[in-house]
Design a protein around this motif. Sequence first.
Motif, PDB file in Angstrom:
ATOM      1  N   THR A 180      -6.707  10.889  16.158  1.00 16.15           N
ATOM      2  CA  THR A 180      -6.998  12.322  16.117  1.00 16.15           C
ATOM      3  C   THR A 180      -6.222  13.018  17.235  1.00 16.15           C
ATOM      4  OG1 THR A 180      -8.842  12.492  17.717  1.00 16.15           O
ATOM      5  CG2 THR A 180      -9.370  11.672  15.512  1.00 16.15           C
ATOM      6  N   TRP A 202      -1.551  10.673  17.819  1.00 14.64           N
ATOM      7  CA  TRP A 202      -1.593  12.099  17.532  1.00 14.64           C
ATOM      8  C   TRP A 202      -1.832  12.939  18.787  1.00 14.64           C
ATOM      9  CZ3 TRP A 202       0.169  14.628  13.544  1.00 14.64           C
ATOM     10  CH2 TRP A 202       0.293  13.979  12.316  1.00 14.64           C
ATOM     11  N   LYS A 208      -6.628  13.595  11.772  1.00 14.90           N
ATOM     12  CA  LYS A 208      -5.260  13.567  11.251  1.00 14.90           C
ATOM     13  C   LYS A 208      -5.108  12.420  10.265  1.00 14.90           C
ATOM     14  CE  LYS A 208      -3.723  16.890  13.960  1.00 14.90           C
ATOM     15  NZ  LYS A 208      -3.218  18.189  13.420  1.00 14.90           N
ATOM     16  N   ASP A 232      -9.178  17.222  16.451  1.00 14.82           N
ATOM     17  CA  ASP A 232      -8.819  17.470  15.056  1.00 14.82           C
ATOM     18  C   ASP A 232      -8.432  16.148  14.410  1.00 14.82           C
ATOM     19  OD1 ASP A 232      -9.112  20.066  15.862  1.00 14.82           O
ATOM     20  OD2 ASP A 232      -6.999  20.633  15.599  1.00 14.82           O
ATOM     21  N   ASP A 239     -15.362  19.688   6.672  1.00 18.02           N
ATOM     22  CA  ASP A 239     -14.317  20.446   7.351  1.00 18.02           C
ATOM     23  C   ASP A 239     -14.568  20.544   8.845  1.00 18.02           C
ATOM     24  OD1 ASP A 239     -12.644  21.492   5.036  1.00 18.02           O
ATOM     25  OD2 ASP A 239     -14.643  22.154   4.424  1.00 18.02           O
ATOM     26  N   GLN A 252     -12.151  19.321  11.806  1.00 18.08           N
ATOM     27  CA  GLN A 252     -12.205  19.576  13.245  1.00 18.08           C
ATOM     28  C   GLN A 252     -13.604  19.266  13.771  1.00 18.08           C
ATOM     29  OE1 GLN A 252     -10.535  23.533  14.288  1.00 18.08           O
ATOM     30  NE2 GLN A 252      -9.941  23.669  12.137  1.00 18.08           N
ATOM     31  N   LYS A 309     -12.867  15.422   7.171  1.00 19.02           N
ATOM     32  CA  LYS A 309     -11.737  15.410   6.241  1.00 19.02           C
ATOM     33  C   LYS A 309     -10.459  15.174   7.035  1.00 19.02           C
ATOM     34  CE  LYS A 309     -13.786  18.595   2.867  1.00 19.02           C
ATOM     35  NZ  LYS A 309     -13.659  19.885   2.145  1.00 19.02           N
ATOM     36  N   SER A 310      -9.374  14.893   6.346  1.00 16.22           N
ATOM     37  CA  SER A 310      -8.113  14.615   7.052  1.00 16.22           C
ATOM     38  C   SER A 310      -7.648  15.818   7.862  1.00 16.22           C
ATOM     39  CB  SER A 310      -7.029  14.201   6.055  1.00 16.22           C
ATOM     40  OG  SER A 310      -6.801  15.250   5.114  1.00 16.22           O
ATOM     41  N   THR A 311      -8.138  17.006   7.503  1.00 17.04           N
ATOM     42  CA  THR A 311      -7.810  18.221   8.263  1.00 17.04           C
ATOM     43  C   THR A 311      -9.024  18.738   9.043  1.00 17.04           C
ATOM     44  OG1 THR A 311      -8.368  19.548   6.303  1.00 17.04           O
ATOM     45  CG2 THR A 311      -6.046  18.940   6.614  1.00 17.04           C
TER      46      THR A 311
END
Length: 499
Positions: free
Chosen positions: A344, A379, A372, A370, A258, A317, A313-315
Amino acid sequence: MNDNNTSAIISKVWSFCNPLRDIGVGYGDYLEQLTYLLFLKMADEFSKPPYNRKLPIPKEYNWESLTEKRGDPLELHYTKLLSELSRQKGILGQIFVQSQNKIKEPAMLFKIIDMIDKEQWATLGADIKGTIYEGLLEKNAEDTKSGAGQYFTPRALIRAMVECVQPQPMKTIADPACGTGGFFLAAYDYISNPNNFKLDSEQKKFLKHNTFLGNEIVAGTRRMCLMNMFLHNIGDFDSENFISPADALVAASPSTYDYVLANPPFGRKSSMTYTNEEGEQDSDDLTYNRQDFWETTSNKQLNFVQHIRTMLKSTGQAAVVVPDNVLFEGGAGETVRKKLMETTELHTILRLPTGIFYKQGVRANVFFFDNKVASKEHWTKEIWFDDFRTNIHFTLKKNPLKLEDLKDFITCYNPNNRHKRKELYNAETNPEGRWRKFTYEEIIARDKTSLDISWIKDKSLTDLDNLPDPDVLAGDIIENLEAGLESFREIMLTINGKE
């Protein structure tokens, strides 16, 4: 226990340094021996009432086996103890891996054991034990000859980065070059702070055992990291090892996370040392053939940026300290910057001042981005810059960086809602404003997509009546010389055909 008592224990523990140096034991070696002895003493305390815990330490090599001996038998037993415990599993084995006795003077070894024996470490709060050990790590980092400073990121900077990212409970946090664990400890403090979260029992258990995972290839530094975390109540005596000795760059991370908080090694080149045909030591630039990397390069910093993006992860940071060359280097550097902005949301860059790192010659920045999901559109729409460098000066001793110095940046970052930021810069009314945004189109149009952006006048070049203090000027000169030498070394490598 108040701050004075904590400082008194640090001073007491550190008081053996000078006599040890007289017999050839350096700061780092002493801190390493303290780590072994503190771990054994605390294990001994937890094995007795009221805790009565069964711990994986053989009786013949426990704390009492040390306190019972004197003279040469003590030194011989301690040496054997280190060897035996290095073969154990879990954190115990990792604490003692590759351990050696560096205190060959039995009388001095006995004094240190006696000093530790007189304190009840288990009854001290985790915050106090952690503060004591962190104090020792910082003192060790100040010893420039040992090179330990490269593993110690300024704690004020770490705390500011964590306050911006605001890690949440039940989330995972990784650091692929974790040094002595500074980012983990700051994140732990943030999540465990009751002013931030009211943790239930499940969340506390996850924080203690499942939140953190790191890499540290230097055995002595990894040992200090494990002990540092253990003293801060992260992990336990029988925990599995959560600090891997593997080189993080060799292969893709086995898991995604995460958050990634990191300050990777400052050196630009990855190299491999070997013995050539003439029997002499030589080295080759090391590149990592990773299919998940955008660019193959021997630039260690660019490799870490690519690796960290793949860890998320795709979310996920990330907040990562990078040297200036990552902002402007052409070739692979330009490719990495473009890909990072495409895949990102690279939303914030903090330009750091000189004089805050123990390793001199470092000009660094913090990237906040972050991750994405894949998209045809880039992004990154805009990047906010904080020029916390121009006309700002710090020194390690007289004017060290404090968290208070970064409060304005945290306010501008607006961690509670970073989509509602306001520029401080205005070309007409506030050209000295340090907080400014640039659009993706403005950045992509720059030569080599350079992120090396500054807009504030350097007063030291124009205002001779307001020059910084002599020690600050001297520090800046040293920083410039160190940076120049590093550039010169790279030019020589290119000339010699090693680039």
